[in-house]
Motif scaffolding. Structure first.
Motif, short mmCIF file in Angstrom:
data_model
loop_
_atom_site.label_atom_id
_atom_site.label_comp_id
_atom_site.label_asym_id
_atom_site.label_seq_id
_atom_site.Cartn_x
_atom_site.Cartn_y
_atom_site.Cartn_z
N LYS A 25 0.85 -1.19 0.00
CA LYS A 25 0.00 0.00 0.00
C LYS A 25 0.89 1.25 0.00
CE LYS A 25 -2.19 -1.36 3.77
NZ LYS A 25 -3.15 -1.40 4.88
N THR A 26 1.00 1.90 -1.13
CA THR A 26 1.92 3.03 -1.28
C THR A 26 1.19 4.33 -1.58
OG1 THR A 26 2.25 2.64 -3.65
CG2 THR A 26 3.70 1.46 -2.12
N GLY A 27 -0.07 4.40 -1.30
CA GLY A 27 -0.87 5.57 -1.64
C GLY A 27 -0.84 6.65 -0.59
N ASN A 28 -1.99 7.27 -0.34
CA ASN A 28 -2.06 8.48 0.47
C ASN A 28 -1.70 8.25 1.94
OD1 ASN A 28 -2.77 10.08 -1.69
ND2 ASN A 28 -4.97 9.76 -1.40
N ASP A 29 -2.02 7.07 2.50
CA ASP A 29 -1.79 6.87 3.93
C ASP A 29 -0.30 6.92 4.28
OD1 ASP A 29 -4.46 6.77 4.51
OD2 ASP A 29 -4.59 4.59 4.48
N PRO A 30 0.55 6.08 3.67
CA PRO A 30 1.98 6.20 4.01
C PRO A 30 2.60 7.51 3.54
CG PRO A 30 1.66 4.64 2.21
CD PRO A 30 0.30 4.97 2.75
N LEU A 31 2.11 8.05 2.43
CA LEU A 31 2.62 9.33 1.94
C LEU A 31 2.38 10.43 2.97
CD1 LEU A 31 3.77 11.08 -0.40
CD2 LEU A 31 1.40 11.37 -1.17
#
Length: 531
Positions: free
Chosen positions: A425-431
């Protein structure tokens, strides 16, 4: 915390000139204790808990050896010619099974376990009658479980299989425990931390409990334990708890405050090794770190990192130029050359490096230019983090009051981001989590993390830059499985170094000779002479 009370037994001798009454020579000590009668009150158990915390400042741990061991082995520090003897072995990876600091680390971690077991045992059979004492017993046991977990977290990551001792009685019954599996140790850590989190308070009264383990500290270490075991989903769920109520952690608005003498009450602190304020923890003068423990006079706790690392003092280490270069990377928005603003908070150096170029800002004579030596073949970048040269030109003794950060909220946010990325999961949450950490220091935000491999590279660099010199990088490189290639490449590229000292065996520490010589059941399990 209440002060540790040392009980001194008085010897009385009665002389009579005319006659001798032998009954007066058979006096019963009023201050003698045995295992059955000691630690049977809230006050006595609190003393036992404080003595357990105090172990964190013993030889091998946070007053001195811990930062040397992991800064040198993680190559966030490189030795100067001033660093000699056993410490130099760490810098060169030339140590063997008799290396002093590694042996001290092993001993102190097991001392921490022993003292924790005593607290758990005695509080468990105390049987208090008042609600206040019943709550105190639960808290003391929970604190001991947290501290025991912290010890085993270090042990299992550094040595793998090791003796697993979870009760005081088992120590008495068996002085030669065998090595338990890593799975058994991790299971014990997880169980202890779940129980600790259930019974630890969210906060303490600042006057009596500043720095004691909280519910948040237990949750953070549990989430970290899941992350280290690659239990990504459990790590995400656990660490995410710390970002919302009832927890109130936040990033300190001033990054440099975390590594100053005023960092005791930062909202970013999750668990730290406190100095100066914790006069209960370590009883000793400023030189107790060179062989003493709680008994070297005075009432103060210290770190001697400032003195040991200080370029105006003992100057035992540089900061490697390869670490300096980690703060220089493509701008996340346009790809141009970029220097991370955290460089200025981490090291002194040249203007081009991004490091701080002045010190002694609060001194009577005003700021002094840092004497950078561009022609020094070793490079001339030195540590600023954990130093207080902004206040004085030199220290005069190893008595730093700057606390050691064990887990802070920025670390939690980056671990949570990693848990997302490791699941793809490389979307908005870790960003958002990574950018939250970057924003505090003024670093340019990322607009995307890209694919999983690219996101992990960003996360790895972010941990290196944000947590530089906080004894996390060595553990990160080991758990990511890239320690050998990374450290050898870094050493090979370092001016004045050029070595590639990391061997396959260095993925684990050697079982210390002090343990093998004492415990035959451990010795017979070390088939290769190392681990």
């Amino acid at each position: 915390m209440k002060k540790i009370i040392y009980y001194l037994a008085a010897l009385a001798t009665v002389f009579q000139l005319a006659s001798c009454d032998e009954s007066k020579l058979e006096l019963e000590s009023q201050s003698s204790y045995d295992y059955n009668t000691y630690f049977t009150s809230s006050e006595g158990l609190n003393q036992a808990v404080v003595a357990t915390y105090a172990t964190l400042l013993h030889n091998g741990l946070w007053s001195r050896e811990y930062y040397f061991i992991f800064d040198l082995l993680g190559y966030e520090a490189k030795k100067t010619t001033n660093l000699q003897g056993d410490m130099a072995q760490l810098a060169d990876y030339s140590f063997g099974t008799s290396q002093a600091q590694i042996g001290q680390l092993w001993n102190s971690l097991y001392r921490l376990i022993l003292r924790s077991n005593v607290v758990i045992d005695r509080a468990g059979v105390w049987n208090p009658t008042t609600p206040a004492d019943q709550q105190a017993a639960k808290q003391y046991i929970a604190e001991a479980r947290f501290l025991r977990s912290y010890a085993y977290f270090n042990i299992v990551n550094l040595w793998g299989k090791a003796p697993l001792i979870t009760a005081y009685d088992s120590t008495v019954a068996n002085n030669y425990p065998s090595r338990a599996s890593t799975e058994a140790i991790w299971a014990t850590i997880e169980n202890d931390l779940k129980l600790a989190a259930a019974d630890l308070p969210l906060t303490y009264d600042a006057a009596t409990g500043l720095g004691r383990a909280t519910k948040g500290a237990a949750v953070a270490l549990l989430g970290k334990s899941y992350l280290y075991q690659k239990k990504w989903a459990q790590a995400e769920t656990t660490l995410a708890q710390l970002t919302s109520a009832p927890f109130t952690y936040s990033l300190d608005p001033a990054y440099e405050n975390l590594f100053s003498s005023t960092n005791q009450s930062s909202p970013e602190n999750v668990f730290q090794i406190m100095n100066a304020k914790w006069t209960d923890w370590g009883i000793g003068n400023q030189y107790y770190v060179f062989g003493g423990q709680e008994t070297w006079g005075g009432k103060a706790t210290h770190s001697d990192r400032a003195q040991e690392y200080g370029f105006k003092d003992w100057f035992n280490v540089y900061i490697p130029t390869t670490i300096v270069k980690a703060f220089q990377y493509p701008n996340p928005t346009n790809g141009t050359n970029y220097t991370d603003p955290r460089a200025k908070f981490t090291f002194y150096g040249s203007k081009e490096s991004g490091g701080d170029t002045q010190y002694c800002q609060k001194c009577a004579g005003g700021p002094i230019d840092f004497p950078f030596k561009a022609d020094d073949p070793q490079g001339y970048y030195v540590w600023k983090k954990y130093q207080y040269y902004n206040e004085v030109a030199s220290y005069g003794g190893p008595a730093s009051s700057i606390n050691g950060q064990v887990i802070r909220f920025a670390d939690v946010l980056l671990m949570l981001a990693e848990a997302h990325i490791q699941q793809g999961k490389t979307g908005n949450d870790p960003l958002a989590l990574i950018n939250q950490v970057r924003k505090r220091s003024g670093a340019v935000a990322y607009t995307t993390l890209g694919a999983q491999a690219d996101a992990m590279k960003i996360l790895m660099r972010e941990r290196q830059v944000e947590l530089c010199g906080e004894q996390t990088r060595y553990f990160d490189l080991i758990r990511w499985g890239i320690a050998k290639q990374t450290i050898n490449a870094q050493r090979a590229a370092e001016p004045g170094d050029g070595k590639q000292p990391f061997q396959d065996k260095n993925m684990l520490f050697p079982i210390p000779d002090v343990e093998k010589n004492y415990n035959p059941n451990v010795a017979k399990d070390v088939g290769d002479g190392w681990n």
